[in-house]
Write a protein that holds these residues in place. Structure first.
Motif, PDB file in Angstrom:
ATOM      1  N   CYS A  54       0.825  -1.211   0.000  1.00 36.48           N
ATOM      2  CA  CYS A  54       0.000   0.000   0.000  1.00 36.48           C
ATOM      3  C   CYS A  54       0.858   1.259   0.000  1.00 36.48           C
ATOM      4  N   SER A  55       1.979   1.222   0.699  1.00 35.13           N
ATOM      5  CA  SER A  55       2.892   2.356   0.663  1.00 35.13           C
ATOM      6  C   SER A  55       3.444   2.564  -0.743  1.00 35.13           C
ATOM      7  N   ALA A  56       3.757   1.460  -1.432  1.00 36.98           N
ATOM      8  CA  ALA A  56       4.230   1.561  -2.815  1.00 36.98           C
ATOM      9  C   ALA A  56       3.142   2.126  -3.717  1.00 36.98           C
ATOM     10  N   GLN A  60       3.469   5.528  -5.910  1.00 36.84           N
ATOM     11  CA  GLN A  60       3.232   5.565  -7.348  1.00 36.84           C
ATOM     12  C   GLN A  60       2.186   6.612  -7.699  1.00 36.84           C
ATOM     13  N   GLY A  61       1.166   6.734  -6.864  1.00 36.63           N
ATOM     14  CA  GLY A  61       0.138   7.720  -7.131  1.00 36.63           C
ATOM     15  C   GLY A  61       0.611   9.151  -6.993  1.00 36.63           C
ATOM     16  N   ALA A  69       7.134  -1.610 -10.580  1.00 35.87           N
ATOM     17  CA  ALA A  69       6.312  -2.014  -9.437  1.00 35.87           C
ATOM     18  C   ALA A  69       7.080  -2.880  -8.440  1.00 35.87           C
ATOM     19  N   GLY A  70       7.773  -3.907  -8.931  1.00 33.26           N
ATOM     20  CA  GLY A  70       8.474  -4.797  -8.018  1.00 33.26           C
ATOM     21  C   GLY A  70       9.536  -4.080  -7.211  1.00 33.26           C
ATOM     22  N   ARG A  71      10.329  -3.268  -7.885  1.00 30.01           N
ATOM     23  CA  ARG A  71      11.374  -2.518  -7.185  1.00 30.01           C
ATOM     24  C   ARG A  71      10.770  -1.512  -6.210  1.00 30.01           C
ATOM     25  N   LEU A  72       9.636  -0.938  -6.585  1.00 25.80           N
ATOM     26  CA  LEU A  72       8.995   0.046  -5.714  1.00 25.80           C
ATOM     27  C   LEU A  72       8.559  -0.588  -4.396  1.00 25.80           C
ATOM     28  N   VAL A  73       7.983  -1.794  -4.451  1.00 27.12           N
ATOM     29  CA  VAL A  73       7.578  -2.481  -3.216  1.00 27.12           C
ATOM     30  C   VAL A  73       8.804  -2.843  -2.384  1.00 27.12           C
ATOM     31  N   ALA A  74       9.860  -3.343  -3.031  1.00 28.38           N
ATOM     32  CA  ALA A  74      11.088  -3.679  -2.306  1.00 28.38           C
ATOM     33  C   ALA A  74      11.688  -2.447  -1.640  1.00 28.38           C
ATOM     34  N   ARG A 102      16.846   7.862  -9.089  1.00 28.54           N
ATOM     35  CA  ARG A 102      17.371   6.780  -9.931  1.00 28.54           C
ATOM     36  C   ARG A 102      16.410   6.436 -11.066  1.00 28.54           C
ATOM     37  N   CYS A 103      15.123   6.664 -10.839  1.00 25.23           N
ATOM     38  CA  CYS A 103      14.133   6.399 -11.885  1.00 25.23           C
ATOM     39  C   CYS A 103      14.038   7.530 -12.904  1.00 25.23           C
TER      40      CYS A 103
END
Length: 301
Positions: A54-56, A60-61, A69-74, A102-103
């Motif tokens: 949910c924090s990820a 993103q929002g 997505a995967g890196r964002l959750v990690a 970095r993005c």
């Protein structure tokens, strides 16, 4: 940073003093936690795991550009652990800021995206507290200390400090607010991003409250789920005023006090706080720091 570290040390010393003074209650709470209902603890664990997703989603929002997505959750998992070893907010903020740059986002826009997410989280918490306070009248009854010369002097000094800080920071704050409002408008031009920002922020706060509720049910806390959620949201919001690493000491004391004032026995309140902190802080701490090291090594951060 020096004043921040001194304040954090002072809060930790006060928390250690309170823990020593009330050690029998804490020990009884720990013993009660060892006999907690395993089913409710599994619910609390699942809610804890979902908080990082949910924090990820909320992060993103906060930006119009798509993020991996995967890196964002990690990164959210690693940021939570970094937040528990650095002064409150600095660890998670630094990790997320580094990831956004970095993005490919410029540094000012990355910082503004963090501010947008923080503002959304604050608004959501305020709305939840207001709604739950209407549903549970009389649940928030703060203690009323006797007025004294020291109390009046303390409040007067705090008011003067706030006024001086507001005068000194008026211009930078106006610039920062304008930048945040510009990015908020940009995000809300994309309905999917706006839904992610507000939905993720709402789910994040609700899931943390769910962890406390589930742990309370596991140890037999005699309070309704709505009252526990209200107490947690109010206590965690108040603990932000004492910015220790990960709310260590400040959140524990505030939550235990709030649960006790709401009518919970001392050992049940202590057990609930211990279980919540164990699931959200101590168990994920080492894996989160390992994930942080891996992300740095792979140049994700």
């Amino acid at each position: 940073m020096g004043w921040h570290a001194l304040l954090s040390l002072l809060v930790l010393l006060c928390a250690a003093f309170l823990a020593h003074r009330h050690w029998p209650v804490i020990a009884a709470g720990a013993a009660r936690l060892t006999h907690a209902d395993r089913g409710w603890l599994l619910v609390a664990t699942a809610a804890t795991l979902a908080t990082w997703a949910c924090s990820a989603l909320a992060q993103q929002g906060a930006v119009p550009e798509p993020l991996p997505a995967g890196r964002l959750v990690a990164v959210q998992f690693a940021a939570a652990s970094a937040n528990h070893v650095l002064p409150s907010g600095l660890g998670a903020g630094a990790v997320n800021l580094r990831f956004l740059t970095r993005c490919g986002l410029p540094l000012p826009r990355s910082a503004t995206a963090l501010a947008v997410k923080a503002c959304a989280g604050t608004v959501v918490r305020a709305l939840l507290i207001g709604g739950l306070a209407l549903a549970c009248p009389g649940a928030l009854r703060p203690p009323r200390p006797a007025a004294s010369a020291w109390t009046v002097a303390g409040w007067a000094a705090a008011a003067v400090a706030v006024a001086v800080a507001a005068a000194l920071l008026a211009r930078p704050l106006r610039r920062a607010v304008r930048c945040v409002l510009r990015d908020v408008r940009a995000v809300h031009e994309l309905p999917a991003r706006a839904a992610a920002l507000w939905g993720g922020s709402l789910a994040f706060a609700a899931l943390h409250a769910t962890v406390v509720i589930a742990v309370g049910q596991a140890v037999g806390l005699p309070l309704s789920p709505a009252r526990v959620a209200l107490v947690y949201l109010a206590a965690s919001s108040a603990a932000v005023l004492l910015p220790t690493p990960g709310g260590l000491g400040s959140l524990d004391a505030a939550l235990a006090l709030a649960l006790t004032l709401a009518g919970a026995p001392g050992d049940a309140a202590a057990s609930t706080v211990l279980g919540y902190r164990l699931l959200t802080v101590w168990l994920p701490l080492i894996p989160g720091l390992v994930a942080l090291g891996v992300l740095i090594r792979r140049r994700v951060l």
